[in-house]
Scaffold this motif. Structure first.
Motif, PDB file in Angstrom:
ATOM      1  N   PRO A 155      44.965 -47.607 -54.207  1.00 48.59           N
ATOM      2  CA  PRO A 155      45.546 -47.259 -53.075  1.00 48.59           C
ATOM      3  C   PRO A 155      45.714 -45.974 -52.849  1.00 48.59           C
ATOM      4  CG  PRO A 155      46.659 -49.383 -53.945  1.00 48.59           C
ATOM      5  CD  PRO A 155      45.855 -48.639 -54.808  1.00 48.59           C
ATOM      6  N   THR A 156      45.325 -45.121 -51.514  1.00 49.78           N
ATOM      7  CA  THR A 156      45.589 -43.671 -51.504  1.00 49.78           C
ATOM      8  C   THR A 156      47.050 -43.528 -51.322  1.00 49.78           C
ATOM      9  OG1 THR A 156      43.362 -43.557 -50.333  1.00 49.78           O
ATOM     10  CG2 THR A 156      44.936 -41.912 -49.993  1.00 49.78           C
ATOM     11  N   SER A 157      47.759 -44.425 -50.941  1.00 50.17           N
ATOM     12  CA  SER A 157      49.061 -44.354 -50.531  1.00 50.17           C
ATOM     13  C   SER A 157      50.095 -44.220 -51.948  1.00 50.17           C
ATOM     14  CB  SER A 157      49.803 -45.371 -49.780  1.00 50.17           C
ATOM     15  OG  SER A 157      49.780 -46.648 -50.392  1.00 50.17           O
ATOM     16  N   LEU A 158      49.436 -44.810 -52.949  1.00 46.90           N
ATOM     17  CA  LEU A 158      50.121 -44.788 -54.266  1.00 46.90           C
ATOM     18  C   LEU A 158      49.768 -43.597 -55.297  1.00 46.90           C
ATOM     19  CD1 LEU A 158      50.440 -48.700 -55.191  1.00 46.90           C
ATOM     20  CD2 LEU A 158      52.060 -47.051 -54.175  1.00 46.90           C
ATOM     21  N   LEU A 159      48.576 -42.820 -54.858  1.00 44.24           N
ATOM     22  CA  LEU A 159      47.791 -42.007 -55.494  1.00 44.24           C
ATOM     23  C   LEU A 159      49.116 -40.652 -55.724  1.00 44.24           C
ATOM     24  CD1 LEU A 159      45.680 -40.540 -56.958  1.00 44.24           C
ATOM     25  CD2 LEU A 159      44.991 -39.779 -54.729  1.00 44.24           C
ATOM     26  N   PRO A 160      49.695 -40.376 -54.759  1.00 42.81           N
ATOM     27  CA  PRO A 160      50.709 -38.895 -55.202  1.00 42.81           C
ATOM     28  C   PRO A 160      51.632 -39.578 -56.100  1.00 42.81           C
ATOM     29  CG  PRO A 160      50.196 -39.186 -52.967  1.00 42.81           C
ATOM     30  CD  PRO A 160      49.705 -40.515 -53.416  1.00 42.81           C
ATOM     31  N   LEU A 161      52.349 -40.821 -56.163  1.00 43.98           N
ATOM     32  CA  LEU A 161      53.250 -41.175 -56.870  1.00 43.98           C
ATOM     33  C   LEU A 161      52.650 -41.351 -58.346  1.00 43.98           C
ATOM     34  CD1 LEU A 161      56.215 -41.975 -57.571  1.00 43.98           C
ATOM     35  CD2 LEU A 161      55.436 -44.373 -56.834  1.00 43.98           C
ATOM     36  N   ILE A 162      51.670 -41.948 -58.426  1.00 47.51           N
ATOM     37  CA  ILE A 162      50.891 -42.193 -59.648  1.00 47.51           C
ATOM     38  C   ILE A 162      50.513 -40.976 -60.498  1.00 47.51           C
ATOM     39  CG2 ILE A 162      48.987 -43.370 -60.733  1.00 47.51           C
ATOM     40  CD1 ILE A 162      49.073 -45.518 -58.889  1.00 47.51           C
ATOM     41  N   THR A 163      50.110 -40.138 -59.602  1.00 48.34           N
ATOM     42  CA  THR A 163      49.598 -38.473 -60.045  1.00 48.34           C
ATOM     43  C   THR A 163      51.000 -37.907 -60.549  1.00 48.34           C
ATOM     44  OG1 THR A 163      47.826 -38.576 -58.735  1.00 48.34           O
ATOM     45  CG2 THR A 163      48.689 -36.490 -59.771  1.00 48.34           C
ATOM     46  N   ALA A 164      52.193 -38.036 -60.077  1.00 48.00           N
ATOM     47  CA  ALA A 164      53.114 -37.444 -60.427  1.00 48.00           C
ATOM     48  C   ALA A 164      53.635 -37.850 -61.851  1.00 48.00           C
ATOM     49  CB  ALA A 164      54.316 -37.630 -59.381  1.00 48.00           C
ATOM     50  N   PHE A 165      53.718 -39.283 -61.993  1.00 51.71           N
ATOM     51  CA  PHE A 165      54.070 -39.911 -63.282  1.00 51.71           C
ATOM     52  C   PHE A 165      53.091 -39.381 -64.474  1.00 51.71           C
ATOM     53  CE2 PHE A 165      56.507 -43.140 -60.987  1.00 51.71           C
ATOM     54  CZ  PHE A 165      57.523 -43.098 -61.625  1.00 51.71           C
ATOM     55  N   GLY A 166      51.608 -39.417 -63.998  1.00 47.81           N
ATOM     56  CA  GLY A 166      50.767 -38.704 -64.883  1.00 47.81           C
ATOM     57  C   GLY A 166      50.949 -37.130 -65.224  1.00 47.81           C
ATOM     58  N   ILE A 167      51.433 -36.350 -64.292  1.00 48.96           N
ATOM     59  CA  ILE A 167      51.794 -35.136 -64.642  1.00 48.96           C
ATOM     60  C   ILE A 167      52.842 -35.050 -65.721  1.00 48.96           C
ATOM     61  CG2 ILE A 167      52.811 -32.976 -63.828  1.00 48.96           C
ATOM     62  CD1 ILE A 167      49.966 -33.299 -63.007  1.00 48.96           C
ATOM     63  N   ILE A 168      53.768 -35.919 -65.791  1.00 48.52           N
ATOM     64  CA  ILE A 168      55.104 -35.842 -66.452  1.00 48.52           C
ATOM     65  C   ILE A 168      54.352 -36.290 -67.863  1.00 48.52           C
ATOM     66  CG2 ILE A 168      57.011 -37.264 -67.222  1.00 48.52           C
ATOM     67  CD1 ILE A 168      57.621 -37.519 -63.964  1.00 48.52           C
ATOM     68  N   ILE A 169      53.474 -37.099 -67.911  1.00 51.75           N
ATOM     69  CA  ILE A 169      52.863 -37.464 -69.307  1.00 51.75           C
ATOM     70  C   ILE A 169      51.996 -36.374 -69.804  1.00 51.75           C
ATOM     71  CG2 ILE A 169      51.276 -39.359 -70.558  1.00 51.75           C
ATOM     72  CD1 ILE A 169      51.934 -41.236 -68.390  1.00 51.75           C
ATOM     73  N   MET A 170      51.225 -35.757 -68.918  1.00 52.78           N
ATOM     74  CA  MET A 170      50.583 -34.448 -69.495  1.00 52.78           C
ATOM     75  C   MET A 170      51.547 -33.624 -70.196  1.00 52.78           C
ATOM     76  SD  MET A 170      47.227 -34.789 -69.419  1.00 52.78           S
ATOM     77  CE  MET A 170      47.262 -33.132 -69.793  1.00 52.78           C
ATOM     78  N   LEU A 171      52.327 -33.196 -69.425  1.00 54.59           N
ATOM     79  CA  LEU A 171      53.297 -32.161 -69.885  1.00 54.59           C
ATOM     80  C   LEU A 171      54.092 -32.675 -71.142  1.00 54.59           C
ATOM     81  CD1 LEU A 171      54.905 -31.263 -66.365  1.00 54.59           C
ATOM     82  CD2 LEU A 171      53.375 -29.930 -67.815  1.00 54.59           C
ATOM     83  N   MET A 172      54.574 -33.574 -71.279  1.00 55.35           N
ATOM     84  CA  MET A 172      55.181 -34.417 -72.576  1.00 55.35           C
ATOM     85  C   MET A 172      53.941 -34.370 -73.568  1.00 55.35           C
ATOM     86  SD  MET A 172      57.109 -37.746 -71.002  1.00 55.35           S
ATOM     87  CE  MET A 172      57.587 -38.391 -72.543  1.00 55.35           C
ATOM     88  N   LEU A 173      52.844 -34.815 -73.388  1.00 58.57           N
ATOM     89  CA  LEU A 173      51.537 -34.593 -74.270  1.00 58.57           C
ATOM     90  C   LEU A 173      51.463 -32.941 -75.013  1.00 58.57           C
ATOM     91  CD1 LEU A 173      48.928 -37.017 -73.128  1.00 58.57           C
ATOM     92  CD2 LEU A 173      50.566 -37.301 -75.206  1.00 58.57           C
TER      93      LEU A 173
END
Length: 309
Positions: A87-105
């Motif tokens: 869902p497009t409405s969830l894309l910003p939230l999921i992307t934000a969590f992905g950014i957190i994972i990326m930075l942690m990696l």
């Protein structure tokens, strides 16, 4: 003190030129092979252009690993959410969590320099894949980025590798000369100078010399050059340490006749402000001052001789 700020002047150098050349070659290559998103290849070229060859190799490795993380994570997230049904409405939230994972990696694998570009790749892939692009799109974009990284690395190796020697010797001379007025303020004028600007310049100088010492693939730098620079670094560090010790004295003793004569021989002119409060100082105060003053002047003279070789 103007000599301490020379490295901050606005400059149009080789790194700027080689970055532009890398982007030009990357875009030309992308259009030649029919890449669907030439910008990724240009982004890769931008991310790995460093001053030294060793730094470029390290950056190319980190950027490649980081971009692989970004491509894999974006593909994994989309697969978990059933490809383009996210869902497009969830894309910003999921992307934000992905950014957190990326930075942690990136932090975990100590490739912080690749964090920003890796996040850019991740966000672009999330938007494009969820917008209808195929899963293999992420793989091709990762390949485009790595090609851009390699282009920048090759350009940095082939086109006039950066030679740190002139810059370092200029900084050595400027810092050495800038220390003399600071010494005069403390020893001859009985005032405590501000050493913060000197300390920042010394940190920058050490960084430049470390870059040279770690350079292994630059044919313009020989082992003799590096040994000479390291010798100069030791002497100017000794000058700084002696100056700090002199400025840390609570009392204001006068230099002995020999050190005073050497001070004036270095170009420090006698003025009416010369003010020695020797009567308020102990024998130990005078001994400590003249010890560190001799250390400073010896290192200064040796540095001048070494830089003339």
């Amino acid at each position: 003190m103007k000599s301490l700020d020379r490295h901050r002047q606005f400059r149009f150098g080789m790194r700027t030129t080689k970055t532009a050349i890398s982007v030009m070659i990357a875009l030309t290559t992308a259009y030649a092979v029919g890449s669907a998103y030439p910008g990724f290849m240009a982004i890769g070229a931008l991310g790995s252009m460093e001053r030294s060859i060793v730094d470029s190799i390290r950056s190319a490795r980190n950027q490649s690993i980081g971009n692989l993380f970004g491509a894999m994570l974006a593909t994994l997230v989309v697969l978990l959410f059933n490809h383009n049904l996210l869902p497009t409405s969830l894309l910003p939230l999921i992307t934000a969590f992905g950014i957190i994972i990326m930075l942690m990696l990136c932090n975990h694998f100590r490739i912080q320099s690749a964090a920003n570009l890796s996040c850019v790749v991740f966000v672009c892939l999330m938007v494009d894949i969820t917008g209808g692009a195929s899963i293999t799109y992420g793989l091709f974009r990762f390949i485009d980025t790595v090609v851009g990284v390699l282009i920048a690395l090759i350009v940095n190796i082939v086109i006039r590798p950066y030679n740190h020697k002139p810059r370092i010797y200029s900084m050595l001379s400027g810092t050495r000369d800038a220390m003399m007025p600071l010494l005069a303020e403390r020893v001859l004028r009985c005032r405590i100078p501000d050493l913060s600007k000197l300390n920042r310049t010394m940190e920058h100088l050490h960084h430049e010399i470390d870059t040279v010492a770690n350079e292994k693939f630059n044919s313009t730098l020989t082992e003799k050059d590096i040994a000479h620079i390291k010798g100069c670094e030791q002497l100017i560090t000794k000058m700084q340490e002696a100056l700090v010790c002199i400025c840390s004295l609570d009392a204001r003793p006068s230099p002995n006749d020999q050190n005073l004569e050497r001070l004036y021989a270095c170009g420090l002119e006698r003025t009416e402000q010369d003010n020695f409060l020797d009567s308020k100082c102990t024998f130990e105060d005078r001994t400590v001052l003249n010890y560190y003053l001799k250390q400073f002047l010896d290192a200064h003279d040796y540095l001048c001789e070494l830089m003339e070789l």
